[in-house]
Scaffold this active site. Structure first.
Site, PDB file in Angstrom:
ATOM      1  N   LEU A  75       5.235   0.994  -9.447  1.00 31.10           N
ATOM      2  CA  LEU A  75       4.539   1.774  -8.430  1.00 31.10           C
ATOM      3  C   LEU A  75       3.494   0.874  -7.777  1.00 31.10           C
ATOM      4  O   LEU A  75       2.832   0.085  -8.456  1.00 31.10           O
ATOM      5  CB  LEU A  75       3.836   2.983  -9.049  1.00 31.10           C
ATOM      6  CG  LEU A  75       4.627   4.280  -9.190  1.00 31.10           C
ATOM      7  CD1 LEU A  75       3.794   5.300  -9.958  1.00 31.10           C
ATOM      8  CD2 LEU A  75       5.008   4.843  -7.834  1.00 31.10           C
ATOM      9  N   ASP A  76       3.328   0.977  -6.459  1.00 30.28           N
ATOM     10  CA  ASP A  76       2.254   0.263  -5.789  1.00 30.28           C
ATOM     11  C   ASP A  76       0.931   0.563  -6.475  1.00 30.28           C
ATOM     12  O   ASP A  76       0.704   1.687  -6.931  1.00 30.28           O
ATOM     13  CB  ASP A  76       2.138   0.711  -4.331  1.00 30.28           C
ATOM     14  CG  ASP A  76       3.258   0.176  -3.460  1.00 30.28           C
ATOM     15  OD1 ASP A  76       4.167  -0.462  -4.009  1.00 30.28           O
ATOM     16  OD2 ASP A  76       3.208   0.406  -2.245  1.00 30.28           O
ATOM     17  N   PRO A  77       0.008  -0.400  -6.549  1.00 25.06           N
ATOM     18  CA  PRO A  77      -1.301  -0.119  -7.157  1.00 25.06           C
ATOM     19  C   PRO A  77      -2.024   1.055  -6.521  1.00 25.06           C
ATOM     20  O   PRO A  77      -2.722   1.796  -7.212  1.00 25.06           O
ATOM     21  CB  PRO A  77      -2.058  -1.438  -6.944  1.00 25.06           C
ATOM     22  CG  PRO A  77      -0.986  -2.472  -6.958  1.00 25.06           C
ATOM     23  CD  PRO A  77       0.191  -1.840  -6.270  1.00 25.06           C
ATOM     24  N   ALA A  79      -0.697   3.674  -5.412  1.00 24.88           N
ATOM     25  CA  ALA A  79       0.070   4.895  -5.658  1.00 24.88           C
ATOM     26  C   ALA A  79      -0.259   5.496  -7.018  1.00 24.88           C
ATOM     27  O   ALA A  79      -0.786   4.832  -7.915  1.00 24.88           O
ATOM     28  CB  ALA A  79       1.566   4.588  -5.583  1.00 24.88           C
TER      29      ALA A  79
END
Length: 416
Positions: A75-77, A79
């Protein structure tokens, strides 16, 4: 004497904002290393190593035995949401979660484009937004339902000749070859909420890219004239369906663009964006495994060794009374889908630009927020609080795995 049960398998945690998936994994590992629940696993691992040949024991002599963990999709940071975690033998099943469908809730802010396709990137260009309406967004979304070709963000794990794509832009160099957009699919895509100016708190960080970098990035991201942005045949990379071997690579690594879950080199980036380009930016990259013999991490669940992202504060005071509108979307997508690219492309489709301002993964495979996902904050409490939850989640996953094995066995024995 009863043999202690070995706790291992797969569960899911609700990843918090501003921390990379890899850092979440390291923090959980530290907590599990100190727990009673996973003490039998560690004892078994130590006993197994004691039986290894002497040369293997010598190589490991300076390394601490730790609980083996992995996650089933980055997951993107910035997110939040479902992050699947494998423990012990459960790490062998993480590959199964990469090809599954995922459900997201995302917010897109119109009127600007950034190098990372999200609100924390450097601004490449701004565009008019007064003409955008709920109806125009609804109409534009029809283009992105079902199967279509999607261009990955420049800041991604994709590489060419062993080099990340964003490095070419940073150095002002053209890509050696073209990479075509990749086929992706949305099983569902809906506009959940329309947010006119004054009804949301999303803002654009006013940090511009250097001139030379901006020129190359604009070219790579197709930010030329409006007619260029509508050109459906424009490509900027390599077709993954026709990979060419690159020189000097190891076996099994000859593809031009690797969907790897590895940390992008952040040494050259501004410090406030280092966490943003960690962990490859891809929602379904290869699972990251923290081996049992890795060095002990230097942080726990209460503190993080990596820098946190400075996110816009969501307070009543900074509601934007004027400025661009935003929209909240919900979607279920297949493997390889970039939500940031959808936001970028949606902005162009409505005759403006767009960036992702928020992202939550609400479901992945059988794990869903509010149903069978442990809260990250619970893991910050004592073991009496999180231990029973983890035990139950691991048990539930094992039961599903056993039922699946029984079904497959019955199918294989069916003479028909």
């Amino acid at each position: 004497m009863t043999t202690p049960k070995i706790a291992e398998g797969v569960f899911a945690v609700n990843k918090p904002k501003s921390v990379s998936s890899a850092q979440v994994l390291r923090n959980i590992q530290r907590t599990f290393n100190q727990s009673k629940l996973f003490a039998p696993w560690l004892d078994t691992e130590r006993a197994r190593r004691a039986q290894e040949p002497n040369n293997q024991r010598q190589r490991r002599r300076h390394k601490q035995v730790q609980v083996k963990l992995g996650h089933g999709g980055t997951l993107d940071p910035m997110a939040t949401g479902v992050l699947i975690v494998g423990v012990g033998k459960g790490t062998k099943h993480l590959q199964d979660f990469l090809a599954c469908t995922k459900t997201y809730e995302a917010s897109v802010l119109f009127g600007a484009a950034t190098d990372s396709y999200d609100v924390l990137g450097k601004v490449l260009r701004k565009a008019p937004f007064d003409h955008i309406s709920r109806e125009s967004v609804e109409q534009a979304l029809t283009k992105f339902r079902g199967s279509f070709d999607q261009m990955p963000p420049l800041y991604s794990a994709l590489r060419m000749d062993g080099k990340h794509l964003y490095d070419y832009a940073r150095e002002g160099k053209d890509l050696p070859r073209e990479i075509k957009a990749r086929p992706v699919k949305t099983e569902s895509l809906e506009l959940r909420e329309w947010l006119p100016a004054g009804c949301h708190r999303y803002t654009i960080l006013e940090e511009d890219v250097e001139h030379d970098e901006k020129l190359v990035a604009k070219s790579l991201l197709q930010l030329g004239t409006s007619s260029e942005s509508k050109d459906k045949s424009t490509v900027i990379g390599h077709d993954p369906a026709s990979p060419e071997p690159r020189q000097g690579t190891k076996r099994g690594r000859e593809r031009e663009d690797e969907d790897e879950d590895e940390a992008i080199d952040t040494a050259h980036l501004p410090s406030k964006r280092q966490e943003i380009v960690t962990a490859a930016f891809m929602p379904d990259t290869l699972p990251e495994i923290l081996e049992a013999q890795e060095e002990a991490p230097t942080s726990d669940l209460h503190t993080s060794a990596s820098p946190h992202v400075s996110l816009p504060q969501l307070s009543v005071e900074n509601l934007q009374s004027s400025g661009p509108p935003a929209a909240k979307l919900s979607m279920t997508v297949t493997s390889g889908f970039y939500v940031r690219s959808l936001c970028h492309d949606l902005g162009k489709e409505v005759g403006s630009l767009g960036i992702m301002s928020e992202l939550v993964r609400t479901k992945q495979a059988g794990f869903e927020l509010g149903r069978n996902v442990i809260e990250y904050e619970d893991l910050c409490k004592d073991e009496d609080s999180w231990g029973p939850q983890v035990v139950q989640l691991l048990s539930d996953w094992q039961s599903k795995l056993d039922k699946k094995a029984v079904r497959l066995s019955a199918i294989s024995e069916d003479p028909a």
